[in-house]
Design an enzyme around this catalytic site. Sequence first.
Site, PDB file in Angstrom:
ATOM      1  N   HIS A   1     -49.426  44.505  18.906  1.00  0.00           N
ATOM      2  CA  HIS A   1     -47.966  44.558  18.700  1.00  0.00           C
ATOM      3  C   HIS A   1     -47.498  45.961  18.285  1.00  0.00           C
ATOM      4  O   HIS A   1     -46.359  46.339  18.525  1.00  0.00           O
ATOM      5  CB  HIS A   1     -47.553  43.530  17.643  1.00  0.00           C
ATOM      6  CG  HIS A   1     -46.084  43.234  17.642  1.00  0.00           C
ATOM      7  ND1 HIS A   1     -45.445  42.575  18.676  1.00  0.00           N
ATOM      8  CD2 HIS A   1     -45.107  43.545  16.746  1.00  0.00           C
ATOM      9  CE1 HIS A   1     -44.150  42.472  18.401  1.00  0.00           C
ATOM     10  NE2 HIS A   1     -43.914  43.066  17.244  1.00  0.00           N
TER      11      HIS A   1
ATOM     12  N   SER B   1     -39.785  45.583  19.107  1.00  0.00           N
ATOM     13  CA  SER B   1     -39.975  44.265  18.514  1.00  0.00           C
ATOM     14  C   SER B   1     -38.622  43.579  18.286  1.00  0.00           C
ATOM     15  O   SER B   1     -37.896  43.340  19.254  1.00  0.00           O
ATOM     16  CB  SER B   1     -40.803  44.432  17.227  1.00  0.00           C
ATOM     17  OG  SER B   1     -41.208  43.193  16.723  1.00  0.00           O
TER      18      SER B   1
ATOM     19  N   ASP C   1     -51.168  41.351  22.030  1.00  0.00           N
ATOM     20  CA  ASP C   1     -50.081  41.182  21.055  1.00  0.00           C
ATOM     21  C   ASP C   1     -50.129  39.760  20.483  1.00  0.00           C
ATOM     22  O   ASP C   1     -49.963  38.782  21.222  1.00  0.00           O
ATOM     23  CB  ASP C   1     -48.738  41.432  21.765  1.00  0.00           C
ATOM     24  CG  ASP C   1     -47.574  41.505  20.783  1.00  0.00           C
ATOM     25  OD1 ASP C   1     -47.665  40.892  19.708  1.00  0.00           O
ATOM     26  OD2 ASP C   1     -46.573  42.160  21.108  1.00  0.00           O
TER      27      ASP C   1
HETATM   28  C1  MLT Z   1     -38.488  38.753  16.325  1.00  0.00           C
HETATM   29  O1  MLT Z   1     -38.372  38.035  15.365  1.00  0.00           O
HETATM   30  O2  MLT Z   1     -37.552  39.382  16.849  1.00  0.00           O
HETATM   31  C2  MLT Z   1     -39.861  38.872  16.914  1.00  0.00           C
HETATM   32  O3  MLT Z   1     -40.636  37.800  16.487  1.00  0.00           O
HETATM   33  C3  MLT Z   1     -40.526  40.142  16.566  1.00  0.00           C
HETATM   34  C4  MLT Z   1     -40.577  40.405  15.099  1.00  0.00           C
HETATM   35  O4  MLT Z   1     -39.618  40.895  14.575  1.00  0.00           O
HETATM   36  O5  MLT Z   1     -41.609  40.168  14.470  1.00  0.00           O
END
Ligand code: MLT
Length: 212
Positions: free
Chosen positions: A186, A105, A155
């Site tokens: 996700h 992520s 996701d």
């Molecule tokens: C981010 O902010 O890098 C992406 O949206 C993934 C997350 O951290 O939720």
Amino acid sequence: MFAPTFIHRFEPGTKTEAIPLLLLHGTGGDENDLLPLGRAVAPEAALLSPRGQVLEHGAPRFFRRLSEGVFDEDDVRRRADELASFIEAARTHYHIASPMALGYSNGANIAAAMLLLHQTVLSGAILLRAMVPLTTVVPVDLAGKPVLILSGAQDPIVPVENAARLSDLLRAANALVEHHTLPVGHGLSNEDVAVVRRWLQDAVKATRSPTP
Ligand code: MLT
């Protein structure tokens, strides 16, 4: 002298030829989060796991965002520079080769940014639920770098189209990209673990076998 700029964990490997993994957690995680995953997919590798230095309402991240999926790109660049410097210093201190990033992520997004901004720092990357981290980048050459992208078909944070753009971007830079969309959301699944483990074993074999 090593004055670490990131809070981190380091676990030595048991085989020097195993590619070290750079573990990069998701929003709200820390340096401990991905150690079990790293051990599961690469039992003999050294593991280097820093904690992101940005706090979003107390939740550690690797760079600032303006809203979900909308990134502060100046901050992405600055934080990628800082992380790259930390990795170089940690490599010297712990005597490890250029690591393969294993990011989830937000951690996958900073890993993707490092590939695009610091081509020599990573030996490759495993990007779990990653998005395109920067809207403009100067052309880079990632020739021969293996990259595995695992996206989730359901996701709610990373649109399938965005993950496809990331894989196109890295392919256009000559990285050896393998991209799979799994029937998941996700969160990480057992299938992620199995695919990463298999892919890493093949990547290790590829680095050992002589080119024909
Ligand atoms: C981010 O902010 O890098 C992406 O949206 C993934 C997350 O951290 O939720």
